[in-house]
Scaffold this motif. Sequence first.
Motif, mmCIF file in Angstrom:
data_model
loop_
_atom_site.group_PDB
_atom_site.id
_atom_site.type_symbol
_atom_site.label_atom_id
_atom_site.label_comp_id
_atom_site.label_asym_id
_atom_site.label_seq_id
_atom_site.Cartn_x
_atom_site.Cartn_y
_atom_site.Cartn_z
ATOM 1 N N HIS A 32 -107.176 -4.102 -96.242
ATOM 2 C CA HIS A 32 -106.352 -2.905 -96.156
ATOM 3 C C HIS A 32 -105.112 -3.259 -95.346
ATOM 4 O O HIS A 32 -105.210 -3.736 -94.217
ATOM 5 C CB HIS A 32 -107.133 -1.771 -95.480
ATOM 6 N N ILE A 33 -103.953 -3.019 -95.944
ATOM 7 C CA ILE A 33 -102.678 -3.330 -95.307
ATOM 8 C C ILE A 33 -101.787 -2.092 -95.374
ATOM 9 O O ILE A 33 -101.700 -1.441 -96.416
ATOM 10 C CB ILE A 33 -101.985 -4.524 -96.003
ATOM 11 N N SER A 34 -101.145 -1.768 -94.274
ATOM 12 C CA SER A 34 -100.188 -0.662 -94.222
ATOM 13 C C SER A 34 -98.777 -1.197 -94.375
ATOM 14 O O SER A 34 -98.411 -2.185 -93.741
ATOM 15 C CB SER A 34 -100.283 0.093 -92.897
ATOM 16 N N SER A 35 -97.981 -0.524 -95.199
ATOM 17 C CA SER A 35 -96.586 -0.898 -95.341
ATOM 18 C C SER A 35 -95.806 -0.457 -94.109
ATOM 19 O O SER A 35 -96.008 0.631 -93.576
ATOM 20 C CB SER A 35 -95.989 -0.250 -96.588
ATOM 21 N N LEU A 64 -106.786 -17.009 -94.511
ATOM 22 C CA LEU A 64 -106.150 -15.855 -93.890
ATOM 23 C C LEU A 64 -104.709 -16.220 -93.586
ATOM 24 O O LEU A 64 -104.429 -17.070 -92.740
ATOM 25 C CB LEU A 64 -106.875 -15.453 -92.603
ATOM 26 N N ARG A 65 -103.785 -15.571 -94.327
ATOM 27 C CA ARG A 65 -102.362 -15.851 -94.173
ATOM 28 C C ARG A 65 -101.614 -14.537 -93.954
ATOM 29 O O ARG A 65 -101.262 -13.863 -94.919
ATOM 30 C CB ARG A 65 -101.822 -16.573 -95.410
ATOM 31 N N PRO A 66 -101.382 -14.150 -92.695
ATOM 32 C CA PRO A 66 -100.725 -12.869 -92.410
ATOM 33 C C PRO A 66 -99.354 -12.759 -93.068
ATOM 34 O O PRO A 66 -98.659 -13.759 -93.270
ATOM 35 C CB PRO A 66 -100.606 -12.875 -90.877
ATOM 36 N N ASN A 67 -98.970 -11.520 -93.407
ATOM 37 C CA ASN A 67 -97.641 -11.277 -93.943
ATOM 38 C C ASN A 67 -96.894 -10.308 -93.022
ATOM 39 O O ASN A 67 -97.340 -10.048 -91.902
ATOM 40 C CB ASN A 67 -97.710 -10.755 -95.382
ATOM 41 N N SER A 75 -101.131 -9.081 -99.569
ATOM 42 C CA SER A 75 -102.451 -9.659 -99.313
ATOM 43 C C SER A 75 -102.328 -10.817 -98.344
ATOM 44 O O SER A 75 -101.351 -11.575 -98.382
ATOM 45 C CB SER A 75 -103.078 -10.153 -100.628
ATOM 46 N N VAL A 76 -103.344 -10.966 -97.479
ATOM 47 C CA VAL A 76 -103.378 -12.096 -96.550
ATOM 48 C C VAL A 76 -104.373 -13.157 -97.000
ATOM 49 O O VAL A 76 -104.605 -14.134 -96.302
ATOM 50 C CB VAL A 76 -103.743 -11.624 -95.123
ATOM 51 N N SER A 77 -104.958 -12.976 -98.179
ATOM 52 C CA SER A 77 -105.967 -13.911 -98.666
ATOM 53 C C SER A 77 -105.339 -15.005 -99.526
ATOM 54 O O SER A 77 -104.132 -15.226 -99.490
ATOM 55 C CB SER A 77 -107.049 -13.163 -99.431
ATOM 56 N N ALA A 78 -106.168 -15.661 -100.332
ATOM 57 C CA ALA A 78 -105.766 -16.885 -101.028
ATOM 58 C C ALA A 78 -104.523 -16.716 -101.891
ATOM 59 O O ALA A 78 -103.635 -17.577 -101.897
ATOM 60 C CB ALA A 78 -106.925 -17.399 -101.872
ATOM 61 N N HIS A 79 -104.433 -15.631 -102.637
ATOM 62 C CA HIS A 79 -103.305 -15.461 -103.559
ATOM 63 C C HIS A 79 -102.046 -14.962 -102.855
ATOM 64 O O HIS A 79 -100.947 -15.105 -103.393
ATOM 65 C CB HIS A 79 -103.688 -14.489 -104.676
ATOM 66 N N GLY A 80 -102.191 -14.362 -101.699
ATOM 67 C CA GLY A 80 -101.030 -13.848 -100.989
ATOM 68 C C GLY A 80 -100.337 -12.732 -101.749
ATOM 69 O O GLY A 80 -100.900 -12.096 -102.643
ATOM 70 N N ASP A 81 -99.078 -12.477 -101.391
ATOM 71 C CA ASP A 81 -98.288 -11.449 -102.066
ATOM 72 C C ASP A 81 -97.903 -11.907 -103.475
ATOM 73 O O ASP A 81 -97.737 -13.103 -103.723
ATOM 74 C CB ASP A 81 -97.000 -11.164 -101.291
ATOM 75 N N THR A 82 -97.755 -10.954 -104.373
ATOM 76 C CA THR A 82 -97.243 -11.245 -105.705
ATOM 77 C C THR A 82 -95.778 -10.831 -105.737
ATOM 78 O O THR A 82 -95.451 -9.640 -105.781
ATOM 79 C CB THR A 82 -98.028 -10.486 -106.789
ATOM 80 N N LEU A 83 -94.896 -11.809 -105.698
ATOM 81 C CA LEU A 83 -93.470 -11.533 -105.538
ATOM 82 C C LEU A 83 -92.908 -10.698 -106.682
ATOM 83 O O LEU A 83 -92.063 -9.826 -106.471
ATOM 84 C CB LEU A 83 -92.696 -12.843 -105.404
#
Length: 336
Positions: free
Chosen positions: A251-254, A275-278, A215-223
């Motif tokens: 929507h994010i593609s791996s 917005l925090r890109p990964n 996710s690029v939103s507030a919570h980001g990735d869940t490690l």
Amino acid sequence: MALAALLLAVLTFSLCAPPPVAGELASVEHPVEEGRPLRLLIVGDWGRKGMYNQSRVAAQMGKVAEDMSVDFVVSTGDNFLDDGLSSVHDRAFRDSFVDVYTAKSLQKPWYLVLGNHDYRGDVLAQLDPALRNVDSRFMCMRSFVVNAGIVDFFFIDTTPFQLKYWTDPGEDHYDWREVAPREAYIEHLLKDMDGAMKKSRARWKVAVGHHTMRSVSAHGDTLELLQLLLPVLKENGVDLYINGHGHCLEHISSRESPIQFFTSGGGSKAWRGILRPNDDKLEFFYNGQGFMSLEVDADMARAIFYDIHGQALHNWSLSKSNRQQVVQCSALVSQE
């Protein structure tokens, strides 16, 4: 009418059956019509007694569900905000669910996972079959499988994965009954999910959880999910991971596997402005309210994101036979 009666009978049998034995996930057989695509809506983070545009999202869901003739609705969790249900008699069940999603087209089964806010209330109350005496649509379990013809849906209880809820909950209280100790619960859940996915012979596999994986939103990735759950999804050829938690649509593609990550968490309060890109490929991001539709047939999966006006913001499709992805509309939608 015959299909509706069959559906009611199967669901009543499946959901009133004794709890599964250890190592076996609860399973629901959702009857499907031969030769017809499977159609559903997906919404998350919605339970605010109609406020924060929940009612407006619900109204548009009703219109889209009627146009599509959906088979069921999926909830990605945080069904009752901010602190779950206090009991099976909590008025919030009616105020946030029964009296909001009133469209005739939404009177279909709702399959729901728990979110972190649901864990702040009486979890056993939200899981209690007694709620189906109030509204028979409501089918909430911790982790379970819905077999829907060519698609198997794997609903995963993701809240226990996040370590901070256990070690640093702050002023929040989490209902860990029937979950603690964390390590044993997660170990058994991963083993059960792996077994169920390996057993599946469905053409498509879709995993549903509350927490974001990418996710690029507030919570980001869940490690914790990336470390523990993602390898299971990859190994078993899961096509989509769909979640809520982020109060947005994305929507994010791996870049490492065919898995597509969808966030449908715009059921009510949104507009966090983050917005925090990964490292993966961002296909679409909308920092606002809305929901998602999914249509699946033998070869194609099609997803559309909608806003509170019913406008289609993002269209995506994937051919199963050649793994060709088609994305339409802009990747980023500006705030209103």
